[in-house]
Design an enzyme around this catalytic site. Structure first.
Site, mmCIF file in Angstrom:
data_model
loop_
_atom_site.group_PDB
_atom_site.id
_atom_site.type_symbol
_atom_site.label_atom_id
_atom_site.label_comp_id
_atom_site.label_asym_id
_atom_site.label_seq_id
_atom_site.Cartn_x
_atom_site.Cartn_y
_atom_site.Cartn_z
ATOM 1 N N HIS A 72 0.954 8.027 17.972
ATOM 2 C CA HIS A 72 1.252 8.701 19.240
ATOM 3 C C HIS A 72 2.720 8.481 19.630
ATOM 4 O O HIS A 72 3.464 9.427 19.874
ATOM 5 C CB HIS A 72 0.310 8.152 20.320
ATOM 6 C CG HIS A 72 0.515 8.755 21.673
ATOM 7 N ND1 HIS A 72 -0.333 9.689 22.200
ATOM 8 C CD2 HIS A 72 1.472 8.556 22.614
ATOM 9 C CE1 HIS A 72 0.092 10.046 23.403
ATOM 10 N NE2 HIS A 72 1.189 9.366 23.678
ATOM 11 N N GLU A 73 3.128 7.224 19.663
ATOM 12 C CA GLU A 73 4.502 6.922 20.079
ATOM 13 C C GLU A 73 5.504 7.460 19.071
ATOM 14 O O GLU A 73 6.593 7.913 19.442
ATOM 15 C CB GLU A 73 4.689 5.412 20.299
ATOM 16 C CG GLU A 73 3.791 4.802 21.378
ATOM 17 C CD GLU A 73 3.774 5.589 22.686
ATOM 18 O OE1 GLU A 73 4.772 6.255 23.021
ATOM 19 O OE2 GLU A 73 2.732 5.544 23.379
#
Ligand code: ZN
Length: 685
Positions: A472-473
């Site tokens: 995600h990051e």
């Protein structure tokens, strides 16, 4: 202090983290703000409102401030201490005041209007035009059209809001840090996995000043394993109450860090500010810059998802209750029982546990596998480099290459530690932009997580959930770093509508679930075997376990946030709890303790002046976008390079330089639909 000796006043390609100290911060920021104000005055005095003589020098001074402030603000989040925090808190109101003055500068606004109406405007690039139009919009949102009285009121309230939201976040951090519980009898921790036990033992030695035993804290790596695995119900209850009453008038620290009043002040200030700008409420103001058009549209969107998933959520919870009654003789589930029995139910149904999977995901394997995924999708090479100064020995640094040319760099700070803010995030360290001499400034990003670190010589083992967080990051990071825009205001994640910003991050999480990509990102930490097909099949079968309950929980946060900012009135004292209770009655299917005051630690929406305020729905909104975007890869192959290149050249490369809806349509060939998400979650057939 002379300019020469202050690293924050020197021009560094990368922040000199090894030199920055708390005492540098206030003088540097004050000096930059003063210089910038002089620069603005001289731009206006010159009275030549061309792109090169107005927009570019303003970009330049904005970048200078951001290059000094970004590392400072970042350090306060990841290696905080009293001196740093004090320096940051001294600067915050000054920066807010400066930005408000800039945003409310009538002459500057008129200068931008002159540029927008000039013949030159039509010759500018798409990105340059968008940045000027955004500036005009933001001037209006800063109250530039207000008369002098209202303008100074606006400035005063903005400053208060910035201070109060910062205090809100500090109190949550303090409340989290202040609570710990030492256990000397290991039998009280029955059920807890070895990794969590070792961590608690380590914590007792370091934080507990060499005490014997096991120290439990409210940091995620300590808290979550207890809630999920610990057999001891009263211990789970104790931790759950400490967690959900943080910064409130309830629980073990009742009244000590109470955010109740601050929350009401934040809501009231936001509403007053919105009304000064002629919006009926803060929700309307928040949506002025977003992809969604009106609060009602958002409420309809969330209600539609709630309606389509409520029955599924109820039956999931009924199955959990039936399971606990049948196998454990538990009649009714308390709030602190839900995660615990859910884990047992999941194990019984799928014969799979988070701990079992962890063995296949040593951090170094996951990281290099994730880079291979990015290589296949976007044709980039990610290489570790060793010449970037960092803020902590745990941090590793990387460069991204495309066609053998370096295009970006980033920091990766994976592990939880004290004085580091919880959660995971990506932030902008340097933005891609063309410098006045024609050369290019390359983007740089911070990627921060809070995973349990390595214990002894063994590598850190990530849970599959951690894996998704990391992807995600990294997705956010790629959005920031693979941009091809040269204009700072709309380059990378800058200028991207808030409700579209989670598209690339949630999109990339999909590769944590694919057979072909898992082969790259898994390798048993002892045997080296990649995730076996049998385990993968179970994992895929378990993927949508309680997905409707998860959906219900996110809809609860999103509806609460939107309604609160639509309906808030200074006249009704208990409205926050009332609205929360109403939303829970509408969507929540799990038990909630009457002591629960989660809203007082809801830093997402109250920890900064705007943040996710009246914007929490963005997660679901962007999930719809990302599920729908990914469905094209399902149709054309998950490593289809042409589809990857299309995603790169439409959504990632263009950042905020075009409307999010236009970019989505350019990639997908049509507007988004909720069907792919409901199908992905297993809620719709
Ligand atoms: Zn995100």
């Amino acid at each position: 202090m002379s300019q020469l000796s202050n690293p924050l006043l020197q021009n560094h390609e990368l922040p000199p983290f090894d030199q920055i100290q708390a005492h540098h911060i206030v003088p540097a920021i004050e000096a930059i703000l003063e210089d910038n104000q002089k620069m603005v005055a001289s731009i206006l005095k010159a009275n030549k409102f061309t792109y090169a003589e107005l927009a570019q020098p303003l970009e330049e001074i904005g970048d200078r401030l951001s290059k000094a402030w970004s590392p400072v603000n970042h350090m306060n989040s990841v290696v905080s201490n009293d001196e740093l925090r004090e320096a940051v808190n001294t600067c915050l109101p000054k920066i807010s005041e400066y930005e408000t003055a800039l945003g409310q500068n009538q002459d500057l606004y008129q200068a931008f209007e002159a540029l927008a109406n000039s013949d030159e405007f039509n010759t500018l690039s798409v990105a340059q035009k968008k940045s000027i139009n955004n500036s005009l919009r933001d001037f209006r949102l800063f109250g530039v059209a207000l008369d002098d009285d209202k303008k100074s009121q606006f400035a005063k309230l903005s400053k208060q809001l910035s201070e109060i939201t910062s205090q809100f976040g500090d109190q949550v951090m303090d409340a989290t840090d202040a609570w710990s519980y030492l256990i000397t009898d290991a039998t009280e921790l029955a059920g807890l996995p070895d990794s969590a036990l070792s961590l608690a033992k380590q914590a007792a030695e370091s934080k507990g000043e060499g005490k014997e035993g096991y120290l439990l804290t409210l940091d995620a790596p300590s808290y979550i394993p207890v809630m999920v695995h610990c057999e001891n119900q009263s211990l789970r209850k104790q931790l759950s109450l400490a967690m959900t009453t943080r910064a409130s008038d309830k629980g073990p620290q009742a009244g000590q860090f109470d955010n109740s009043l601050l929350m009401l002040q934040i809501l009231s200030l936001r509403k007053s500010l919105a009304q000064l700008l002629s919006f009926p409420n803060f929700a309307e103001q928040s949506l002025a810059t977003k992809m969604a058009d009106t609060p009602e549209q958002v409420i309809d969107f969330l209600t539609d998802l709630a309606t389509q998933s409520k029955a599924a959520a109820q039956s999931e919870f009924a199955e959990l209750e039936a399971f606990a009654a049948e196998h454990y003789d538990v009649d009714s589930l308390e709030p602190w029982d839900v995660a615990f029995y859910a884990e047992k139910q999941k194990k019984a149904a799928f014969d799979i546990s988070d701990e079992q999977l962890r063995a296949y995901f040593p951090a170094p394997v996951v990281i290099s596998g994730m880079f291979q995924v990015a290589n296949k999708l976007f044709g980039i090479e990610v290489k570790q480099i060793f010449d970037m100064p960092t803020w902590h020995e745990d941090v590793t640094t990387y460069a991204i290459y495309k066609d053998n040319k370096m295009i970006a760099r980033f920091y990766l700070d994976l592990y939880a530690r004290s004085k580091k803010r919880g959660g995971a995030w990506m932030d902008d360290c340097r933005v891609r932009r063309q410098l006045p001499d024609g050369s290019l400034q390359l983007p740089v990003a911070y990627l921060v997580c809070n995973f349990p670190g390595p214990i002894g010589d063994a590598p850190a083992l990530l849970s599959h959930n951690d894996l998704q967080t990391l992807f995600h990051e990294f997705g956010h990071g790629l959005h920031h770093m693979l941009t091809r825009v040269d204009c700072a205001a709309v380059s990378g994640i800058n200028g991207v509508a808030w409700d579209a910003v989670e598209l690339p991050s949630q999109f990339l999480e999909n590769w944590c679930w694919q057979r072909e990509s898992l082969a790259l990102i898994s390798s048993h930490h002892k045997s080296g075997e990649s995730l076996p097909a049998e385990l993968l099949n179970k994992m895929l079968a378990a993927r949508n376990f309680q997905s409707a309950m998860t959906m219900a929980r996110q809809l609860e946060f999103a509806l609460f946030d939107m309604r609160l900012h639509m309906e808030f009135s200074d006249d009704e004292e208990s409205q926050v709890q009332r609205i929360l209770d109403e939303v829970r009655a509408q969507v929540c299917v799990t038990p909630v303790s009457p002591e629960n005051r989660f809203q007082l630690a809801f830093t997402h929406i109250f920890g900064s002046p705007v943040g996710y305020g009246a914007g929490y729905y963005s997660y679901k909104w962007a999930e719809v976008l990302s599920a729908d975007a990914f469905s094209l890869f399902e149709e054309e192959g998950i490593f289809n390079a042409a589809t990857g290149e299309k995603f790169l050249s439409t959504i990632l490369a263009n950042g905020g330089s075009q409307e999010a809806m236009d970019l989505f349509v350019a990639f997908r060939g049509r507007e988004p639909s909720v069907d792919a998400l409901l199908k992905q979650d297993g809620i719709a057939a």
